[in-house]
Design a protein around this motif. Structure first.
Motif, PDB file in Angstrom:
ATOM      1  N   ALA A   1      38.096  29.769  48.443  1.00 25.68           N
ATOM      2  CA  ALA A   1      38.004  31.048  49.148  1.00 25.68           C
ATOM      3  C   ALA A   1      38.655  32.167  48.344  1.00 25.68           C
ATOM      4  N   LEU A   2      39.826  31.895  47.763  1.00 30.86           N
ATOM      5  CA  LEU A   2      40.481  32.904  46.938  1.00 30.86           C
ATOM      6  C   LEU A   2      39.659  33.206  45.690  1.00 30.86           C
ATOM      7  N   LEU A   3      39.118  32.176  45.058  1.00 30.08           N
ATOM      8  CA  LEU A   3      38.356  32.390  43.827  1.00 30.08           C
ATOM      9  C   LEU A   3      37.032  33.099  44.103  1.00 30.08           C
ATOM     10  N   ASP A   4      36.455  32.886  45.284  1.00 34.19           N
ATOM     11  CA  ASP A   4      35.278  33.675  45.655  1.00 34.19           C
ATOM     12  C   ASP A   4      35.605  35.162  45.565  1.00 34.19           C
ATOM     13  N   GLN A   5      36.798  35.514  46.033  1.00 36.34           N
ATOM     14  CA  GLN A   5      37.202  36.916  46.031  1.00 36.34           C
ATOM     15  C   GLN A   5      37.564  37.392  44.623  1.00 36.34           C
ATOM     16  N   LEU A   6      38.244  36.537  43.852  1.00 37.03           N
ATOM     17  CA  LEU A   6      38.631  36.925  42.497  1.00 37.03           C
ATOM     18  C   LEU A   6      37.425  37.026  41.564  1.00 37.03           C
ATOM     19  N   ASP A   7      36.367  36.264  41.840  1.00 35.11           N
ATOM     20  CA  ASP A   7      35.170  36.376  41.010  1.00 35.11           C
ATOM     21  C   ASP A   7      34.617  37.797  41.057  1.00 35.11           C
ATOM     22  N   GLY A   8      34.689  38.412  42.230  1.00 34.75           N
ATOM     23  CA  GLY A   8      34.240  39.794  42.337  1.00 34.75           C
ATOM     24  C   GLY A   8      35.182  40.775  41.661  1.00 34.75           C
ATOM     25  N   ALA A   9      36.482  40.438  41.620  1.00 32.78           N
ATOM     26  CA  ALA A   9      37.474  41.350  41.037  1.00 32.78           C
ATOM     27  C   ALA A   9      37.619  41.181  39.530  1.00 32.78           C
ATOM     28  N   ALA A  10      37.143  40.049  38.990  1.00 31.57           N
ATOM     29  CA  ALA A  10      37.444  39.700  37.600  1.00 31.57           C
ATOM     30  C   ALA A  10      36.968  40.747  36.606  1.00 31.57           C
ATOM     31  N   GLU A  11      35.769  41.278  36.814  1.00 30.50           N
ATOM     32  CA  GLU A  11      35.251  42.263  35.860  1.00 30.50           C
ATOM     33  C   GLU A  11      36.100  43.524  35.865  1.00 30.50           C
ATOM     34  N   HIS A  12      36.544  43.930  37.039  1.00 31.11           N
ATOM     35  CA  HIS A  12      37.397  45.117  37.125  1.00 31.11           C
ATOM     36  C   HIS A  12      38.766  44.843  36.505  1.00 31.11           C
ATOM     37  N   ALA A  13      39.348  43.687  36.839  1.00 32.57           N
ATOM     38  CA  ALA A  13      40.655  43.342  36.284  1.00 32.57           C
ATOM     39  C   ALA A  13      40.606  43.262  34.769  1.00 32.57           C
ATOM     40  N   GLY A  14      39.476  42.785  34.244  1.00 34.87           N
ATOM     41  CA  GLY A  14      39.345  42.609  32.801  1.00 34.87           C
ATOM     42  C   GLY A  14      39.426  43.887  31.990  1.00 34.87           C
ATOM     43  N   GLN A  15      39.368  45.025  32.642  1.00 32.93           N
ATOM     44  CA  GLN A  15      39.515  46.281  31.912  1.00 32.93           C
ATOM     45  C   GLN A  15      40.951  46.515  31.464  1.00 32.93           C
TER      46      GLN A  15
END
Length: 242
Positions: free
Chosen positions: A115-129
């Motif tokens: 459940a947490l990784l479902d949410q982080l998958d969406g955030a990963a591209e933004h965090a990667g900046q």
């Protein structure tokens, strides 16, 4: 500043204004904790350049060192330890379909981590900046990548620690081999990599009725529940819902 919503009573507005003061104090406390975290002295030097198993550019499994999980120009790296396999006491159902559904239940993934990784998958591209993010599981890499494809994850960097001691060294694995959902942050300073911060709140004493909430500030789901009259349910995430 004065805010009012349609139909509210004077009693509601008075109570809401008191709550607003508490929310302001919480915001200040959150900022103060973040500032104190940034001021931590240098953490311990990572004892070795751990070799993980990951997918290469061509998709073929390859060795990936910890140092290679830092993206170019990014000196902070967060690693979430995915409980795959799950905790031995976790009897929640596994996946309904796919290759992962064929695994024995205790060799499958932890639904709460998923459940947490479902949410982080969406955030990963933004965090990667601004930083690097990786997910480490103890399961063999083919299992991890198969499940990621079945789950629809597209942005997470996934590696396996099956062949190294990373999970044990950084408190994501107990002495009996049970996995724990630790989040660790590392900082690169030239050729030196140091541990910066870990979610050791997981191991800290809790007040009655509380969960560890060691990554609570990261979880949109549970923070969303906190905004409702019902609050956080007495409930565990599942891999699917009927």
């Amino acid at each position: 500043m004065s805010v009012a919503f349609p139909g509210e009573s004077a009693e509601y507005r008075t109570a809401r204004d008191r709550l607003l003061e508490q929310e302001i104090e919480l915001r200040r406390a959150t900022e103060a904790v973040a500032a104190a975290r940034r001021e931590l002295p240098p953490g311990g030097v990572v004892p070795e350049d751990y070799v993980f198993h990951g997918a290469g550019a061509d998709g073929i499994p390859t060795d990936v060192r910890l140092s290679e999980l830092f993206a170019p120009g990014r000196d902070s790296l967060a690693i979430y330890s995915f409980m795959f396999p799950r905790d031995p006491g976790d009897e929640r159902p596994g996946p309904d379909t796919g290759q992962t559904a064929l695994l024995p239940l205790l060799e499958g993934p932890c639904p709460s981590c998923v459940a947490l990784l479902d949410q982080l998958d969406g955030a990963a591209e933004h965090a990667g900046q601004h930083m690097s993010l990786a997910v480490v599981a103890k399961a063999p890499l083919p299992r991890v990548l198969t499940f990621a494809e079945e789950r629809g994850w597209r942005r997470l960097r996934l590696v396996s620690s099956e062949a190294n001691t990373y999970s044990r060294d950084y408190h994501a694995e107990t002495a009996d081999g049970s996995l724990r959902p630790m989040l660790n942050v590392f900082r690169r300073d030239g050729a030196v990599i140091r541990h910066f911060w870990g979610s050791e709140l997981f191991y800290a004493p809790t007040d009655p009725g509380q969960e560890p909430r060691h990554v609570g500030t990261l979880e949109p789901l549970w923070n969303l529940f906190d905004l409702t009259p019902e609050g956080r349910p007495d409930w565990d995430e599942q891999l699917s819902y009927s």
